[in-house]
Motif scaffolding. Structure first.
Motif, mmCIF file in Angstrom:
data_model
loop_
_atom_site.group_PDB
_atom_site.id
_atom_site.type_symbol
_atom_site.label_atom_id
_atom_site.label_comp_id
_atom_site.label_asym_id
_atom_site.label_seq_id
_atom_site.Cartn_x
_atom_site.Cartn_y
_atom_site.Cartn_z
ATOM 1 N N ARG A 136 2.102 -0.223 -3.349
ATOM 2 C CA ARG A 136 2.887 -0.066 -4.579
ATOM 3 C C ARG A 136 3.188 -1.408 -5.219
ATOM 4 O O ARG A 136 3.103 -1.558 -6.455
ATOM 5 C CB ARG A 136 4.198 0.676 -4.258
ATOM 6 C CG ARG A 136 4.010 2.121 -3.811
ATOM 7 C CD ARG A 136 5.339 2.850 -3.793
ATOM 8 N NE ARG A 136 6.253 2.248 -2.828
ATOM 9 C CZ ARG A 136 6.359 2.632 -1.555
ATOM 10 N NH1 ARG A 136 5.589 3.618 -1.095
ATOM 11 N NH2 ARG A 136 7.218 2.052 -0.745
ATOM 12 N N PHE A 137 3.518 -2.398 -4.402
ATOM 13 C CA PHE A 137 3.871 -3.715 -4.927
ATOM 14 C C PHE A 137 2.684 -4.373 -5.621
ATOM 15 O O PHE A 137 2.795 -4.873 -6.743
ATOM 16 C CB PHE A 137 4.374 -4.600 -3.789
ATOM 17 C CG PHE A 137 4.650 -6.023 -4.196
ATOM 18 C CD1 PHE A 137 5.813 -6.340 -4.888
ATOM 19 C CD2 PHE A 137 3.747 -7.036 -3.899
ATOM 20 C CE1 PHE A 137 6.070 -7.647 -5.279
ATOM 21 C CE2 PHE A 137 3.995 -8.339 -4.282
ATOM 22 C CZ PHE A 137 5.157 -8.653 -4.972
ATOM 23 N N LEU A 138 1.527 -4.358 -4.963
ATOM 24 C CA LEU A 138 0.351 -5.037 -5.520
ATOM 25 C C LEU A 138 -0.151 -4.344 -6.787
ATOM 26 O O LEU A 138 -0.660 -5.005 -7.700
ATOM 27 C CB LEU A 138 -0.756 -5.109 -4.480
ATOM 28 C CG LEU A 138 -0.499 -6.060 -3.299
ATOM 29 C CD1 LEU A 138 -1.583 -5.908 -2.239
ATOM 30 C CD2 LEU A 138 -0.428 -7.507 -3.780
ATOM 31 N N ASP B 65 0.889 -8.140 -12.124
ATOM 32 C CA ASP B 65 -0.153 -8.552 -13.072
ATOM 33 C C ASP B 65 -0.643 -9.946 -12.697
ATOM 34 O O ASP B 65 -0.524 -10.904 -13.463
ATOM 35 C CB ASP B 65 0.402 -8.527 -14.495
ATOM 36 C CG ASP B 65 -0.691 -8.774 -15.531
ATOM 37 O OD1 ASP B 65 -1.875 -8.579 -15.173
ATOM 38 O OD2 ASP B 65 -0.367 -9.161 -16.665
ATOM 39 N N VAL B 66 -1.161 -10.057 -11.495
ATOM 40 C CA VAL B 66 -1.663 -11.334 -11.000
ATOM 41 C C VAL B 66 -3.000 -11.089 -10.304
ATOM 42 O O VAL B 66 -3.290 -9.984 -9.840
ATOM 43 C CB VAL B 66 -0.686 -12.003 -10.004
ATOM 44 C CG1 VAL B 66 0.606 -12.394 -10.690
ATOM 45 C CG2 VAL B 66 -0.422 -11.089 -8.823
ATOM 46 N N ASP C 109 -8.939 -2.030 6.062
ATOM 47 C CA ASP C 109 -8.305 -0.755 5.744
ATOM 48 C C ASP C 109 -8.911 -0.220 4.449
ATOM 49 O O ASP C 109 -8.567 -0.665 3.354
ATOM 50 C CB ASP C 109 -6.794 -0.957 5.592
ATOM 51 C CG ASP C 109 -6.037 0.353 5.427
ATOM 52 O OD1 ASP C 109 -6.641 1.341 4.943
ATOM 53 O OD2 ASP C 109 -4.851 0.398 5.794
ATOM 54 N N ARG C 110 -9.826 0.729 4.567
ATOM 55 C CA ARG C 110 -10.550 1.218 3.388
ATOM 56 C C ARG C 110 -9.631 1.949 2.418
ATOM 57 O O ARG C 110 -9.791 1.834 1.203
ATOM 58 C CB ARG C 110 -11.686 2.146 3.833
ATOM 59 C CG ARG C 110 -12.697 1.456 4.731
ATOM 60 C CD ARG C 110 -13.822 2.390 5.103
ATOM 61 N NE ARG C 110 -14.785 1.724 5.960
ATOM 62 C CZ ARG C 110 -15.944 2.252 6.308
ATOM 63 N NH1 ARG C 110 -16.273 3.453 5.890
ATOM 64 N NH2 ARG C 110 -16.782 1.592 7.097
ATOM 65 N N TYR C 111 -8.672 2.717 2.935
ATOM 66 C CA TYR C 111 -7.747 3.427 2.053
ATOM 67 C C TYR C 111 -6.909 2.431 1.258
ATOM 68 O O TYR C 111 -6.702 2.591 0.051
ATOM 69 C CB TYR C 111 -6.842 4.339 2.866
ATOM 70 C CG TYR C 111 -5.880 5.135 2.022
ATOM 71 C CD1 TYR C 111 -6.284 6.319 1.409
ATOM 72 C CD2 TYR C 111 -4.570 4.693 1.813
ATOM 73 C CE1 TYR C 111 -5.412 7.035 0.614
ATOM 74 C CE2 TYR C 111 -3.685 5.407 1.031
ATOM 75 C CZ TYR C 111 -4.115 6.593 0.430
ATOM 76 O OH TYR C 111 -3.246 7.294 -0.360
ATOM 77 N N PHE C 112 -6.434 1.390 1.918
ATOM 78 C CA PHE C 112 -5.642 0.361 1.243
ATOM 79 C C PHE C 112 -6.470 -0.308 0.137
ATOM 80 O O PHE C 112 -6.001 -0.491 -0.990
ATOM 81 C CB PHE C 112 -5.183 -0.675 2.266
ATOM 82 C CG PHE C 112 -4.430 -1.841 1.688
ATOM 83 C CD1 PHE C 112 -3.112 -1.701 1.288
ATOM 84 C CD2 PHE C 112 -5.039 -3.081 1.539
ATOM 85 C CE1 PHE C 112 -2.411 -2.767 0.745
ATOM 86 C CE2 PHE C 112 -4.347 -4.152 1.003
ATOM 87 C CZ PHE C 112 -3.035 -3.997 0.613
#
Length: 256
Positions: A11-13, A17-18, A26-29
């Protein structure tokens, strides 16, 4: 990193906007966060725009295209060689020479064979549970070229059947994971049965009343927060906890 922390990072990433460079298995990540995938393979990079699922689709399309080009090149070379041989046998030397020029042109600018890494003789070691290393298949030296018969006519090759297909398993069928587990429980004896497992270190209780059944062929994920006892459970099954741990309950395994 536990699941809750991973979800927080996702959620954070997504809200930042960077520019971010992520190295992860981790493929899901990766699928949830990334908008571009850089694939490093045998020292060469390929860049794909989109998330991880989009990357897999585009990569497979690219590899399939490379195989089709390679197959067409191989078939053309084989057909020219046959034509040259027949023309020489009939003493049609001028036409044979032209075919030879066309063949030389192809051989001087070959289409590279796509490289496929095959994972062989792969096994896990887990304390005394694994008694011996499994034997590799007798025909472990696999050559993709062997799937083409050099004496077949070029026109007989169908791109749809040239690539070998593995025998289907429960995991490769359309049976849902829940139905797979039900089917396995009906036709197979459990590989592992754990009932009312308790593990503690002094006054610190790590596992309390854990019960689980695992059948051969199942792919089981053990999830939970850091420190919840995932590694302790695995070590208990493998008899690797040591003398400091107090263990009670039933752990039964069968050969599988």
């Amino acid at each position: 990193v536990d699941l809750e922390t991973t979800e927080f990072m996702e959620r954070f990433l997504r809200t930042q906007d960077v520019t971010t460079v992520i190295v992860s298995h981790d493929r899901y990540f990766l699928n949830e966060v990334c908008t571009k995938i850089v694939d490093i393979y045998r020292g060469v990079t390929q860049t794909y725009r989109g998330n991880y699922l989009s990357y897999l689709e585009k990569r497979d399309l690219r590899l399939a295209g490379e195989w089709r080009r390679y197959q067409k090149y191989r078939d053309t070379v084989k057909e020219l060689k046959k034509q040259i041989k027949k023309l020489k046998e009939r003493f049609i030397l001028e036409k044979a020479a032209k075919k030879r020029d066309a063949l030389d042109k192809l051989l001087n600018d070959p289409v590279p064979k796509p490289h496929v890494d095959l994972v062989q003789d792969f096994y896990f070691t887990a304390s005394d549970v694994v008694k011996q290393k499994p034997k590799a298949p007798e025909n472990e030296d696999i050559d993709i070229d062997s799937f083409w018969d050099e004496e077949d006519d070029a026109d007989s090759h169908d791109p749809g059947v040239d690539i070998p297909v593995l025998m289907p398993t429960l995991a490769s069928t359309n049976v849902s994971p829940g139905d797979q587990a039900k089917l396995l429980s009906e036709v197979q004896q459990p590989l592992l049965e754990v009932e009312d497992l308790h593990v503690s270190y002094g006054a610190h209780k790590v596992l309390e009343g854990l019960s689980v059944t695992i059948h051969p062929g199942e792919k089981v994920a053990i999830v939970g927060r850091n420190g919840c006892g995932k590694s302790t459970f695995v070590k208990a099954v493998c008899s690797d906890l040591g003398d400091a741990a107090a263990i009670s309950g039933s752990i039964q395994t069968t050969d599988g």
